[in-house]
Design an enzyme around this catalytic site. Structure first.
Site, PDB file in Angstrom:
ATOM      1  N   HIS A   1      31.317  49.299  80.855  1.00 38.38           N
ATOM      2  CA  HIS A   1      30.032  49.387  81.550  1.00 38.38           C
ATOM      3  C   HIS A   1      29.380  48.017  81.467  1.00 38.38           C
ATOM      4  CE1 HIS A   1      26.389  51.376  83.115  1.00 38.38           C
ATOM      5  NE2 HIS A   1      25.775  50.407  82.441  1.00 38.38           N
ATOM      6  N   CYS A   2      29.102  47.426  82.613  1.00 36.44           N
ATOM      7  CA  CYS A   2      28.585  46.058  82.659  1.00 36.44           C
ATOM      8  C   CYS A   2      27.093  46.066  82.968  1.00 36.44           C
ATOM      9  CB  CYS A   2      29.339  45.240  83.711  1.00 36.44           C
ATOM     10  SG  CYS A   2      28.762  43.531  83.801  1.00 36.44           S
ATOM     11  N   PRO A   3      26.246  45.615  82.049  1.00 39.15           N
ATOM     12  CA  PRO A   3      24.808  45.594  82.322  1.00 39.15           C
ATOM     13  C   PRO A   3      24.410  44.542  83.348  1.00 39.15           C
ATOM     14  CG  PRO A   3      25.264  44.557  80.211  1.00 39.15           C
ATOM     15  CD  PRO A   3      26.562  45.125  80.685  1.00 39.15           C
TER      16      PRO A   3
END
Length: 637
Positions: free
Chosen positions: A459-461
């Site tokens: 999951h890439c912020p």
């Protein structure tokens, strides 16, 4: 009765061991040297039919039934043989009794319960499946007024709750007192399931019982069940304003517990927001603190404003110590605003907002400062790389990463098939209780997005989304284009200082002084470009190495010790086919017919045969040999 009935099943053997432990190591060594003896077959010949049923002695049961014993004959407590077989999960004996005409819904015992009630209370999924296949009715109430789904919910038998609903039992079925399975789970079970499962399958959190007028949230608060409270308030958006027969609402009950450590911070924020009066809601400060949309836009605007103000501080013609003091004041102001207005959810937007703000000021700086200092070709190249960056960014940000979206019918089919296989697929490694789906190989449930993603990477912020099967290639393009854009900013900025300020970069310290004296804004933007370029280089190298050289995802690389198919390969990826072929497979494109990608439907790829490198099952369920899933939540990069 239930405890004594289950004694045979819990002891593990109907014949207690008679051997004694040796008194010293010498005796242990002597015993170890003795040749192994064949196991002694237990003697069931003296068992009556009830005891034989309890202990699973099917040969003795057959002998007694064939000699004339009636399988429907109850004992002194009106308990039938099918009850004893069900409560001890003796499936072979259950089948035999049913073949011999046993009454499947016979009522007996202190609670006037059916065999299905007894099997449910002990959580015996196998026995439940057999009984329901024979026509057992899970809606029958026992002496306490409970149907089977209520009993399963009370004892946290999540698989049984799911199976009953999948077989047609209403998730909102009420017992004699009006209690639903959701109410019982909220009252009795401190774990996440079966409350979450019931909500996913459509249970109504607004229903009230007959006796107290309580909703499931009332019962969770009375039990101080923090997990159920959080799930009901945050996931299902259960109402805080429903009064019970005493006039108590969940809001008033939670307000009376303000400051209690067992109430989560997010729940208390929701309570405080709901407790605001209409007059309080009209005040500006209240709007800033509790209007989620306004807070969201404030969060987005903060990096844009902070970037600009910090750049202005650098351009002020004053002493550097004063500049650093002003920067410290600026940090304190924004830190205070952040603590007052932004919660944990909004803070997750910060990286994405920082990225958008940085890129926006890149454009402003190029058009206002750099454009006149570079060639037309350089500007065109900058804009082309920016356009490609936007395409890849939007696909990574708003695109589908490969979310597994089952229909209600597919969920029911999955639950039924898993249950009728003996329940071997309900392990967390192979079944997601949050999404109620079978987990394809290489997939994972992301707790940030609360969904299962096929070929999950992380999951890439920075893009505010999961990176998975359908957007991983765009994410790689995003990294490469961002790297190129930062490089163009450094090139354009250096050209600007050379042409406009005659800065010589062969003397680093002299160049820094000249930049500060000439125009510090462009230097501030270049510094940000260099900062972003540093982490983008590392991430790009890492991602490229994993995709091309290792043939694995970030999730797999971090958790390969938990996956059986990686363990079988000594920690190496079983999916790698060499650097060139890995790249072709990742991009899913052929190279003039020289190499062809191996197209795999990772949305429906469920098992891996390490010997033949082929899928051995493509049904919508996992087998017992599925790879172990990871227990963590997500990875940030």
């Amino acid at each position: 009765m239930y405890q004594s009935a289950c004694q045979a099943a819990t002891t593990g053997s109907c014949v207690p061991g008679t051997g004694q432990q040796p008194d010293n190591e010498r005796q242990s060594a002597l015993i170890a040297q003795q040749p192994p003896t064949a196991p002694v077959e237990p003697d069931y010949s003296g068992f009556d039919i009830v005891k034989a049923t309890q202990y699973g002695a099917i040969a003795r049961v057959r002998e007694l039934v064939e000699s004339g014993w009636d399988v429907n004959q109850p004992d002194s407590e009106t308990v039938t043989l099918l009850h004893w077989a069900a409560i001890n999960n003796r499936r072979d004996i259950i089948r035999y009794f049913l073949e011999k005409g046993a009454t499947v819904d016979a009522v007996g015992g202190e609670l006037n319960a059916t065999p299905l009630h007894w099997a449910t209370r002990q959580g015996h999924l196998g026995a439940v499946v057999l009984l329901m296949a024979a026509g057992a009715d899970p809606r029958i109430r026992d002496a306490e007024g409970c149907s089977c789904i209520h009993i399963a919910a009370q004892f946290a038998h999540t698989a049984l709750v799911a199976y009953f609903i999948a077989k047609g039992v209403d998730p909102d079925l009420q017992d004699r007192g009006g209690m639903t399975a959701l109410m019982w789970a909220a009252w009795k079970v401190c774990a996440l399931d079966p409350v979450r499962l019931l909500l996913t399958l459509g249970a109504n959190p607004a229903m009230v019982d007959y006796t107290h007028g309580n909703t499931a949230l009332h019962w969770a608060i009375l039990a101080r069940n923090a997990t159920a409270i959080s799930t009901l308030v945050l996931k299902s958006k259960a109402s805080l304003d429903v009064p019970n027969l005493r006039g108590e609402t969940p809001l008033s009950m939670l307000e009376s517990q303000t400051g209690a450590i067992w109430i989560g911070a997010k729940v208390m924020d929701r309570v405080k927001e709901a407790a605001l009066t209409s007059q309080q809601r009209r005040s500006l400060l209240s709007k800033l603190r509790h209007d989620k949309r306004l807070r969201w836009w404030s969060m987005v605007a903060c990096p844009f404003t902070a970037f600009y103000l910090a750049g202005i501080v650098f351009t002020v013609n004053t002493l550097y110590i004063i500049k650093f003091f002003l920067l410290g004041c600026l940090y304190s102001i924004f830190h205070t605003i952040g603590k007052a207005l932004f919660d944990e959810h909004l803070m997750a937007l910060l990286p994405l907002s920082v990225y958008l703000a940085t890129k926006a000021w890149f454009y402003v700086t190029w058009l206002m400062y750099i454009d006149d200092a570079v060639s037309f070709t350089a500007t065109v190249c900058f804009l082309i790389s920016s356009l490609l960056l936007w395409v890849c960014f939007l696909k990574s940000w708003k695109g589908d990463p490969g979310i597994i979206r089952p229909t209600r019918e597919q969920r029911f089919k999955t639950i039924i098939e898993l249950s009728e296989r003996g329940g071997i697929g309900f392990e967390p490694a192979s079944f997601c209780s949050g999404c109620l789906v079978r987990r394809p190989i290489r997939s994972k449930h992301c707790s940030v997005c609360d969904r299962c993603v096929a070929r999950f990477d992380h999951h890439c912020p920075w893009v505010g989304n999961c990176i998975g099967l359908k957007n991983h290639s765009y994410f790689m393009g995003f990294l490469w284009m961002l790297l190129i854009m930062c490089a163009w900013m450094l090139y354009g900025g250096s050209k600007y200082y050379v042409n406009q300020c005659n800065v010589r970069f062969d003397d680093f310290l002299g160049a820094m002084r000249a930049i500060g004296n000439c125009d510090a804004w462009v230097g501030w933007v270049m510094g940000n470009a260099l900062l972003h370029m540093s982490w983008v280089i590392l991430l790009t190298i890492c991602q490229t190495y994993q995709v091309i050289c290792l043939g694995m995802t970030t999730n797999e690389r971090m958790n390969r010790g938990r996956y059986r198919h990686f363990q079988a390969k000594g920690g190496h990826s079983p999916f790698t086919r060499g650097p060139i072929q890995n790249l072709v497979d990742f991009l899913e494109c052929s190279c003039f017919g020289l190499v062809q990608p191996k197209r795999v439907d990772w949305m429906n790829y469920y098992d891996y045969d390490a010997q033949t490198h082929q899928t051995i099952e493509k049904e919508p369920l996992l087998s017992v040999d599925c790879p172990d899933g990871m227990a963590g939540d997500h990875q940030y990069v």
